[in-house]
Design an enzyme around this catalytic site. Structure first.
Site, mmCIF file in Angstrom:
data_model
loop_
_atom_site.group_PDB
_atom_site.id
_atom_site.type_symbol
_atom_site.label_atom_id
_atom_site.label_comp_id
_atom_site.label_asym_id
_atom_site.label_seq_id
_atom_site.Cartn_x
_atom_site.Cartn_y
_atom_site.Cartn_z
ATOM 1 N N ASP A 273 0.804 -1.225 0.000
ATOM 2 C CA ASP A 273 0.000 0.000 0.000
ATOM 3 C C ASP A 273 0.836 1.274 0.000
ATOM 4 O O ASP A 273 0.421 2.281 -0.573
ATOM 5 C CB ASP A 273 -1.001 0.004 1.157
ATOM 6 C CG ASP A 273 -0.375 -0.249 2.523
ATOM 7 O OD1 ASP A 273 0.849 -0.408 2.603
ATOM 8 O OD2 ASP A 273 -1.137 -0.279 3.510
ATOM 9 N N ASP B 201 2.732 1.239 13.329
ATOM 10 C CA ASP B 201 1.992 -0.027 13.391
ATOM 11 C C ASP B 201 2.623 -1.108 14.257
ATOM 12 O O ASP B 201 1.906 -1.930 14.814
ATOM 13 C CB ASP B 201 1.737 -0.611 11.997
ATOM 14 C CG ASP B 201 0.799 0.228 11.170
ATOM 15 O OD1 ASP B 201 0.104 1.092 11.733
ATOM 16 O OD2 ASP B 201 0.759 0.045 9.948
#
Length: 739
Positions: free
Chosen positions: A73, A452
């Site tokens: 992504d 993350d």
């Protein structure tokens, strides 16, 4: 761990790529090459972590054994090297001005021309982002020709885990189709060199920003999934063309909430059946319903083949809500396919396999045995690692029925026997890096703070950290990381976590203990943190993800108690003086004022003012081993230095832009640490080194190693002159060494 992977929008706004339907070279101009030649030769490699990002697509080449591609992504595309059993990055040559092209919306191969590869690039389809581009290669991504588009693509938008929006027409290798989010369907008849809108495509985009979510060939027919339809009222969400000219809605298609958004499709050439997965939202998050259906293309008959319907209840009483994501057919065995659940948080996602066209299914999770020894961060202390989450990328090797791979929000798993699974991620690094420390002593040369997946302690640069993510507590994204200059054993970290938002280490980052207490605001706005030179005082700033700022707090007992520091500029990043434990600094980017404390952070007073203002990403750095020697990177406003603790600043004339700056070991014979900078000294933004206190600079990266946006952090190794660690937004931690 569900946090979307976003670039720093405030930093990147206005840095749009050009928009023209013309081919341009993939590498830099002659001016770029001249700057490269002037600098030392460097070797660049990833500091190995192993994945950490969302792998959004995997594509085996249908006619070449062992050839596969992966897209991510925000971290580019990769080619699988079967002989070396590792991934090779393909678009590291994209530089600062092309930051928005590191997100890969789609990829396509040509079944009849094995060396051809196409990528549709564009990370965001927002007003502050640039337009997309298509890269085309005749040598499997070794070199590229580029066409800039007049439309935007969204490789990191909702729906990024849907199918491939790019397709080589099954009737003509010169013809390509490209589905967009806001601009309908595009077509190229010259292998991607130029593109035009398909005016006969009947669907019209709306505000959801999904548009064409996949393109797939079923024989000579092309099917297009449409993500802006409304499955509850029967509005078409699946179209097809048999002649490449006339498009129409597919009759008899499923409807209802569980079939609202078609996500991926796969065609079984043996049975002539098209399998489609659906969700009630584009995903990867926010889904609660979904289904799987197949279309017998010869008769137009639809059959629902959903393995398990969402909406049940788990053993602990939780609602078992989810959608379906990936789907792949076995090219060697008729009627054999796999599908994945997606966003199934209660019972956990899985991959289902059927050998009878979807009449019966087996969950591969039930017999899965995982080996994550190569990437220990995937073991979070459960009985065994999770099967994965956000499973939308899913593929079956066309030459090996038991070779299945699937992507997750953190890695890529593979199996050769449908039971034993291990990461297939070697060479693929996609972390968004936020903080870097290179300790002056100890086992590790690097500690990193990441988006993350928190903080990692790197004993070696060539293997994933053996301790995995820093625990006690575990963070999702790190927001702060600091080391005491005079006592390197003292390290502190902050971040987003469910069981505390701060921790300290007294062994250099090997092990951690949570703060015994924390300010109430820490849970909702954990920001950057600093520790003074001797490790006795902590200063914690608080910034919510929406930009709201709060008063900083101070602790002198490793976080057991905290007191508010009202004179600290809200939202600023605290910086400790490396030589004087009584001094802290902070730059108020709202007013362009330097603040300093001489009482160990109890109070702050304004020093120099009238400096550049208005950007939260301006960075203040203290030179190691010196008191009051401060450097201020203010992006396109340049670089400033103070040698009197912030009372005055002088502009550095040797560069016109500075985005981030750090220090490393001095060169032999030099009396000042080496300075590393992401900035601009002449025509381009690049990575530079100065061995003479910023009087002169040499570029140390080259046109093949640029990695898009690299303005977050850079630091040199205090023990090895010339070694530098660089944070990227999607290509992990790059480290360079002179050769």
């Amino acid at each position: 761990m569900r946090t979307p992977r976003l670039s720093r929008r405030a930093v990147l706004a206005g840095s749009a790529a050009t928009a023209a339907l013309t081919a341009v070279p993939a590498v830099g101009s002659q001016a770029h090459a001249a700057e490269t030649a002037a600098g030392p030769s460097y070797r660049w490699r990833n500091a190995v972590i192993g994945g950490t990002g969302f792998v959004t697509g995997v594509l085996f080449h249908p006619s070449v054994r062992g050839l596969a591609y992966a897209r991510t992504d925000i971290g580019g595309a990769y080619r699988w090297d079967d002989r070396g059993a590792r991934w090779t990055p393909l678009i590291d040559h994209l530089g600062w001005d092309d930051w928005n092209l590191l997100g890969v919306e789609a990829m396509a191969v040509d079944p009849t021309h094995p060396d051809r590869l196409y990528l549709a690039l564009g990370t965001y389809a927002q007003s502050w982002a640039g337009n997309g581009a298509v890269l085309r290669s005749e040598d499997r991504g070794a070199t590229w020709t580029r066409t800039d588009l007049t439309v935007q693509l969204g490789g990191n938008e909702d729906g990024r885990g849907a199918g491939e929006r790019l397709l080589v027409d099954p009737r003509d290798s010169d013809t390509l189709w490209l589905g967009t989010r806001h601009d309908g369907l595009l077509k190229s008849t010259d292998r991607g060199a130029t593109w035009a809108a398909v005016t006969t495509f009947p669907a019209k985009a709306n505000s959801s920003g999904q548009g064409v979510v996949f393109l797939v060939a079923a024989g000579r027919t092309v099917y297009a999934g449409w993500g802006d339809g409304d499955g509850t009222s029967g509005t078409a969400n699946l179209y097809r063309t048999a002649d490449g000219t006339t498009w129409g809605a597919v009759p008899g298609r499923p409807s209802g909430t569980s079939a609202k958004v078609p996500l991926r499709a796969a065609y079984d050439t043996h049975t002539r059946e098209l399998y489609v997965t659906y969700g009630d939202a584009p995903g990867p998050g926010g889904q609660s319903d979904g289904s799987v259906h197949k279309l017998r293309t010869a008769t137009g008959t639809w059959t629902e083949v959903t393995p398990v319907k969402p909406g049940g209840t788990t053993s602990d009483g939780s609602a078992d809500t989810f959608a379906y994501g990936g789907v792949a057919v076995d090219a060697r065995r008729p009627g054999t396919l796999v599908v994945s659940t997606n966003n199934r948080w209660a019972d956990g996602d899985t991959v289902f396999r059927s050998t009878d066209g979807g009449r019966t299914w087996t969950s591969l999770k039930n017999t899965a045995v995982f080996d994550v020894s190569e990437t220990p961060f995937l073991d979070w202390g459960d009985d065994k690692p999770k099967f994965g989450w956000w499973i939308q990328a899913l593929a079956v090797d066309p030459y090996d029925s038991q070779h299945v791979v699937y992507g997750t929000g953190a890695t890529l798993y593979g199996t050769r026997d449908l039971e034993r699974w291990a990461p297939r991620i070697r060479g693929l690094e996609e972390s968004a890096v936020r903080q870097l420390i290179s300790p002056p002593v100890g086992e590790a040369h690097l500690i990193s703070g990441l988006g993350d997946i928190g903080v990692m302690y790197h004993e070696r640069l060539t293997a994933s950290p053996s301790r995995g993510m820093a625990t006690n507590p575990v963070f999702g994204s790190a927001t702060g990381l600091a080391q005491a200059a005079a006592r390197p054993a003292c390290v502190v970290r902050t971040g987003w976590g469910d069981h505390g938002n701060g921790a300290y280490s007294h062994d250099g980052g090997r092990t951690w203990a949570p703060f015994a207490a924390q300010p109430d605001i820490a849970k909702d706005a954990p920001g950057p943190i600093a520790t003074n030179a001797d490790g006795g005082t902590l200063l914690w700033s608080f910034v919510h993800w929406d930009g709201t700022t709060y008063a900083a707090h101070r602790s002198t007992d490793n976080g057991a108690s905290w007191s508010e520091v009202s004179s600290f500029p809200k939202g600023a990043t605290p910086v400790a003086d490396p030589a004087d434990p009584t001094r802290f600094y902070a730059y108020d980017f709202d007013t362009g004022t330097l603040y300093a404390s001489t009482d160990s952070g109890r109070s702050f007073t304004a020093r120099a003012g009238g400096l550049p203002s208005g950007d939260s990403q301006f960075k203040l750095v203290a030179a190691p081993g010196r008191s009051g020697d401060l450097w201020l990177s203010v992006k396109w406003n340049g670089l400033y230095r103070s040698t009197d603790g912030g009372d005055t600043f002088a502009r550095i004339d040797s560069c016109w832009a500075s985005y981030t700056l750090g220090f490393g070991k001095a060169a032999d014979g030099a009396d000042y640490p080496a300075i590393y900078q992401v900035g601009s000294t002449e025509t381009i933004t690049a990575v530079y080194r100065s061995d003479d206190a910023a009087r002169t600079w040499v570029r140390i990266n080259d046109n093949a190693h640029q990695w898009g946006w690299i303005g977050e952090a850079v630091v040199g190794d205090p023990r090895i002159h010339g070694r530098v660690y660089l944070a990227t937004n999607g290509r992990g931690i790059q480290y360079g060494e002179p050769v």
